[in-house]
Scaffold this motif. Structure first.
Motif, PDB file in Angstrom:
ATOM      1  N   LEU A 223      44.153  45.600  48.881  1.00  0.00           N
ATOM      2  CA  LEU A 223      43.871  44.249  48.387  1.00  0.00           C
ATOM      3  C   LEU A 223      43.785  44.229  46.864  1.00  0.00           C
ATOM      4  O   LEU A 223      44.290  43.301  46.215  1.00  0.00           O
ATOM      5  N   ALA A 224      43.138  45.237  46.265  1.00  0.00           N
ATOM      6  CA  ALA A 224      43.071  45.316  44.806  1.00  0.00           C
ATOM      7  C   ALA A 224      44.466  45.441  44.201  1.00  0.00           C
ATOM      8  O   ALA A 224      44.779  44.819  43.177  1.00  0.00           O
ATOM      9  N   THR A 225      45.319  46.229  44.849  1.00  0.00           N
ATOM     10  CA  THR A 225      46.685  46.416  44.354  1.00  0.00           C
ATOM     11  C   THR A 225      47.467  45.116  44.404  1.00  0.00           C
ATOM     12  O   THR A 225      48.190  44.769  43.463  1.00  0.00           O
ATOM     13  N   ILE A 226      47.336  44.375  45.504  1.00  0.00           N
ATOM     14  CA  ILE A 226      48.057  43.104  45.642  1.00  0.00           C
ATOM     15  C   ILE A 226      47.598  42.108  44.586  1.00  0.00           C
ATOM     16  O   ILE A 226      48.410  41.426  43.944  1.00  0.00           O
ATOM     17  N   LEU A 227      46.278  42.003  44.387  1.00  0.00           N
ATOM     18  CA  LEU A 227      45.759  41.072  43.381  1.00  0.00           C
ATOM     19  C   LEU A 227      46.238  41.440  41.984  1.00  0.00           C
ATOM     20  O   LEU A 227      46.505  40.568  41.153  1.00  0.00           O
ATOM     21  N   TYR A 228      46.356  42.731  41.705  1.00  0.00           N
ATOM     22  CA  TYR A 228      46.774  43.182  40.382  1.00  0.00           C
ATOM     23  C   TYR A 228      48.270  43.008  40.166  1.00  0.00           C
ATOM     24  O   TYR A 228      48.712  42.675  39.060  1.00  0.00           O
ATOM     25  N   ALA A 229      49.065  43.209  41.218  1.00  0.00           N
ATOM     26  CA  ALA A 229      50.526  43.218  41.053  1.00  0.00           C
ATOM     27  C   ALA A 229      51.168  41.856  41.268  1.00  0.00           C
ATOM     28  O   ALA A 229      52.328  41.669  40.887  1.00  0.00           O
ATOM     29  N   MET A 230      50.466  40.917  41.874  1.00  0.00           N
ATOM     30  CA  MET A 230      51.082  39.634  42.199  1.00  0.00           C
ATOM     31  C   MET A 230      51.315  38.706  41.003  1.00  0.00           C
ATOM     32  O   MET A 230      52.326  37.981  40.971  1.00  0.00           O
ATOM     33  N   PRO A 231      50.420  38.633  39.994  1.00  0.00           N
ATOM     34  CA  PRO A 231      50.613  37.660  38.914  1.00  0.00           C
ATOM     35  C   PRO A 231      51.987  37.669  38.252  1.00  0.00           C
ATOM     36  O   PRO A 231      52.544  36.587  38.008  1.00  0.00           O
ATOM     37  N   PRO A 232      52.599  38.825  37.921  1.00  0.00           N
ATOM     38  CA  PRO A 232      53.938  38.757  37.319  1.00  0.00           C
ATOM     39  C   PRO A 232      54.964  38.066  38.211  1.00  0.00           C
ATOM     40  O   PRO A 232      55.841  37.360  37.713  1.00  0.00           O
ATOM     41  N   MET A 233      54.863  38.237  39.525  1.00  0.00           N
ATOM     42  CA  MET A 233      55.805  37.591  40.438  1.00  0.00           C
ATOM     43  C   MET A 233      55.618  36.078  40.422  1.00  0.00           C
ATOM     44  O   MET A 233      56.594  35.322  40.469  1.00  0.00           O
ATOM     45  N   VAL A 234      54.377  35.616  40.364  1.00  0.00           N
ATOM     46  CA  VAL A 234      54.116  34.178  40.281  1.00  0.00           C
ATOM     47  C   VAL A 234      54.707  33.606  39.003  1.00  0.00           C
ATOM     48  O   VAL A 234      55.413  32.583  39.008  1.00  0.00           O
ATOM     49  N   ARG A 235      54.443  34.282  37.889  1.00  0.00           N
ATOM     50  CA  ARG A 235      54.929  33.794  36.594  1.00  0.00           C
ATOM     51  C   ARG A 235      56.454  33.799  36.534  1.00  0.00           C
ATOM     52  O   ARG A 235      57.072  32.847  36.058  1.00  0.00           O
ATOM     53  N   VAL A 236      57.060  34.877  37.014  1.00  0.00           N
ATOM     54  CA  VAL A 236      58.523  34.972  36.988  1.00  0.00           C
ATOM     55  C   VAL A 236      59.146  33.894  37.870  1.00  0.00           C
ATOM     56  O   VAL A 236      60.165  33.291  37.508  1.00  0.00           O
ATOM     57  N   THR A 237      58.546  33.632  39.026  1.00  0.00           N
ATOM     58  CA  THR A 237      59.081  32.597  39.920  1.00  0.00           C
ATOM     59  C   THR A 237      59.051  31.231  39.255  1.00  0.00           C
ATOM     60  O   THR A 237      60.034  30.471  39.309  1.00  0.00           O
ATOM     61  N   MET A 238      57.939  30.899  38.622  1.00  0.00           N
ATOM     62  CA  MET A 238      57.838  29.611  37.931  1.00  0.00           C
ATOM     63  C   MET A 238      58.892  29.493  36.827  1.00  0.00           C
ATOM     64  O   MET A 238      59.586  28.475  36.719  1.00  0.00           O
ATOM     65  N   MET A 239      59.024  30.532  36.012  1.00  0.00           N
ATOM     66  CA  MET A 239      59.988  30.496  34.909  1.00  0.00           C
ATOM     67  C   MET A 239      61.423  30.476  35.428  1.00  0.00           C
ATOM     68  O   MET A 239      62.280  29.772  34.897  1.00  0.00           O
ATOM     69  N   ALA A 240      61.704  31.241  36.492  1.00  0.00           N
ATOM     70  CA  ALA A 240      63.066  31.314  37.024  1.00  0.00           C
ATOM     71  C   ALA A 240      63.502  29.963  37.582  1.00  0.00           C
ATOM     72  O   ALA A 240      64.649  29.526  37.362  1.00  0.00           O
ATOM     73  N   LEU A 241      62.624  29.276  38.306  1.00  0.00           N
ATOM     74  CA  LEU A 241      62.988  27.977  38.866  1.00  0.00           C
ATOM     75  C   LEU A 241      63.172  26.925  37.782  1.00  0.00           C
ATOM     76  O   LEU A 241      64.013  26.028  37.901  1.00  0.00           O
TER      77      LEU A 241
END
Length: 662
Positions: A223-241
């Motif tokens: 769970l700690a790993t997911i919370l730490y690694a997820m933010p870049p994917m959220v940011r990249v998705t927003m910028m990519a769209l």
């Protein structure tokens, strides 16, 4: 003209606001030194003014765990349910890669073996060849072959099973949140603020509340790993769209697509390349955090490295496990990068790719089925493995014998002439003066409101009773950033002047960014033993990459017309660099310095394992004592320092670009 008339004709005397601010800052710094008896409270923060923030945070978490109820279930029930789901989900890749499946407890129980090491190596080699050609195939074969032959396969497969589940969850959750923020513009501001905060919180701070709410074990680490690694994917998705041309969206609507069809059939495929870059980031952050999560029972290679750091004679085995981490990280990184660069194809090339994918799966399944009859295909026999632990121990002994005097002399010089004086100065600096200094700098960049917000962030450290640890963090971070920048700027300049040097530095930076943070501690401890010097060297090695990359990139972006104008004006090469190129590239270089600060703060927490006494040490102690309040307060202090540096440098860069008309 009379004297009275002359005085009336003169305009009123106006003192610039900048002078007033500078005077107030100087007074706040100097007065506590000049009159310590009267203004001692301004130099040493009074204990009676300390706010028990850590106790409040601890009480809040206890309230969450014990008293918060949603009717049919409590908050603790919800966390246990989520951890149970992830526990069952983790059992699947763990059974495939690590343990296999056994039916029954008796000695003759039926056992389905895990995926064969021969099948995994064959599949990785073939898929690497499909993604990047022969060179990547050799890298995949050698990397996983090293892990197998040198006896690290079992731990590596535990780590790989955790990485697979964490990456799938992080990528899926990140894309979902990014789409939600893209579809709801009102939500975007809150999401961006949350991402900024999550990406400035040190890695260890994620572990503290999860240990308290979920408990110690692989699920907490997951769970700690997911919370730490997820933010870049959220940011990249927003910028990519957002980067998808509006014409494509309009075309989809004109052809009758409903919003769901437009999203999945037009927008997502158009943003494929950017999304794959986000996947690469999630993989690398996951691998880095999985190693750190070994502190709370994640196991795998991270536990082996961590255990070696805790043992006086375990450095050899730690280096062996660390090299296995490096091999796994490099192979996964290069394969994911090759996936980003892979172009869609049709016809014969598409059939070739499908054939290679199928061949990889066929070999994976085939070798696994053979392992029913040949147990050596499930686990390599011990007599065929090679251990380099003794060799690395001999290397450590050789270093201690032959390089001890040189390393100790350098260590002593750094301690006596740089680290100890700087630490003494920072810890003894008046807290009122530091707040005034931050306020004055922020005021010059963004006005009164911005200055008040930045000063409040810095004030958290003395108010929470973290002054000594906080200033130790600031002093170590400051020195590390200065040294990393002094190394990175010249290297980046050389890279911008030579294509060969640019490629060599790119390969070096890729390698340094691929290494998990724990791995940096092993060689520096071997050379400099534990203490602030080892932490300093590890932080510099970890954090100097952005200074190199951004300097190289910034100088390469200088328009040729500006360089020609400088040459036509009679500038020498040095003058053109100083007067034209560096001023133009300075905003880009400062963004690199900003990233150096962020990475230095992140590494400071990890470096607490080698004897520092900073905020990272408090987080480490809080984990061992299961005291979430102390850990969270220290984590917030580090996050606030990161936000402070990020916002102030960002304001400076924006103002600089505005003045330059960029």
């Amino acid at each position: 003209m009379s004297e009275i008339a002359l005085q009336q004709s003169r305009p009123g005397l106006r003192v610039p606001a900048g002078w007033i601010v500078t005077g107030l800052v100087a007074l706040a710094i100097l007065v506590p030194y000049a009159a310590p008896e009267t203004f001692g409270w301004a130099k040493t923060y009074p204990a009676r003014w300390i706010v028990p923030i850590s106790d409040w945070l601890k009480a809040f978490l206890y309230w969450l765990a014990r008293d918060l109820s949603f009717g049919l279930f409590t908050f603790k029930d919800m966390t246990r349910f989520v951890s149970g789901l992830f526990g069952y989900a983790l059992d699947v890749p763990k059974a495939l890669f690590s343990s296999g499946i056994t039916f029954g407890d008796e000695p003759g129980a039926f056992h389905i073996p895990r995926l064969s090491w021969a099948g995994i190596i064959a599949a990785v080699t073939i898929w690497s060849y499909m993604l990047g050609g022969l060179r990547l195939a050799v890298l995949g074969f050698v990397g996983f072959g090293y892990i197998l032959v040198f006896g690290q396969w079992d731990s590596a497969m535990v780590t790989l099973s955790q990485v697979i589940l964490a990456v799938l969850t992080g990528v899926g959750g990140g894309i979902a949140l990014g789409i939600l923020a893209f579809r709801l513009p009102r939500l975007e501001g809150a999401v961006v603020a949350a991402l900024d905060f999550m990406q400035t919180i040190p890695t260890f701070a994620y572990l503290v509340p999860l240990v308290f709410l979920v408990g110690v074990g692989p699920v907490s680490g997951m769970l700690a790993t997911i919370l730490y690694a997820m933010p870049p994917m959220v940011r990249v998705t927003m910028m990519a769209l957002k980067r998808v041309p509006p014409e494509l969206d309009e075309l989809a609507r004109m052809t009758g697509c409903i919003p769901r069809q437009t999203l999945w059939k037009v927008l997502i495929p158009s943003a494929r390349d950017d999304l794959l870059v986000g996947v690469n980031q999630v993989i690398m952050l996951t691998l880095n955090m999985i190693i750190i999560a070994a502190m709370i029972g994640a196991g795998g290679l991270g536990f082996d490295v961590l255990n070696a750091l805790r043992q006086a004679n375990g450095l050899g085995k730690g280096l062996e496990a660390g090299l296995a981490v490096v091999a796994l990280a490099i192979v996964l990184d290069r394969m994911s990068r090759a996936m980003v660069e892979l172009r869609p194809v049709h016809g014969a090339e598409a059939r070739r790719r499908r054939y290679l994918v199928g061949a990889g799966f066929a070999l994976l399944i085939g070798f696994t089925l053979l392992s029913f009859a040949i147990p050596a295909l499930e686990q390599l026999p011990a007599e065929l493995r090679i251990s380099t632990g003794n060799m690395w121990s001999d290397v450590v002994s050789w270093v201690n014998i032959h390089l001890f005097s040189t390393a100790d002399a350098l260590r002593t010089f750094l301690l006596i002439y740089i680290l100890v004086p700087m630490k003494t100065f920072m810890v003894g600096f008046p807290w009122v003066g530091l707040l005034a200094l931050v306020w004055g700098g922020a005021w010059s960049l963004g006005g009164w409101r911005f200055a008040t917000g930045m000063t409040a962030l810095m004030a958290f450290i003395p108010v929470a009773g973290l002054w000594e640890r906080g200033m130790t963090t600031v002093y170590l971070c400051s020195i590390s950033v200065v040294i990393a920048t002094l190394i990175g700027l010249p290297l980046g300049f050389l890279g911008s002047r030579s294509e060969r040097m640019h490629n060599a530095l790119g390969a070096m930076c890729d390698t340094l960014q691929t290494l998990p943070s724990f791995v940096y501690l092993l060689p520096v401890v071997m050379l400099f033993r534990i203490g602030d010097v080892s932490a300093l060297v590890a932080i510099v090695l970890y954090a100097m990459v952005p200074a190199i990359r951004y300097t190289d990139h910034g100088l390469r972006r200088v328009p040729p017309s500006l360089q020609e104008a400088g040459t036509m004006a009679g500038c020498t090469g040095t003058q053109r660099l100083a007067k034209v190129e560096l001023p133009y590239a300075m905003p880009e270089i400062m963004l690199g310095v900003n990233q150096v600060i962020m990475m230095a703060l992140s590494m400071l927490v990890v470096s607490s394992f080698v004897g520092t006494n900073d905020l990272g040490k408090q987080i480490q102690v809080a984990i061992s004592q299961a005291d979430p309040g102390k850990g969270l307060s220290a984590g917030l202090a580090i996050a606030f320092l990161g936000i402070l540096a990020d916002r102030m440098i960002g304001r400076w860069v924006a103002a600089r670009r505005t003045r330059m008309g960029l």
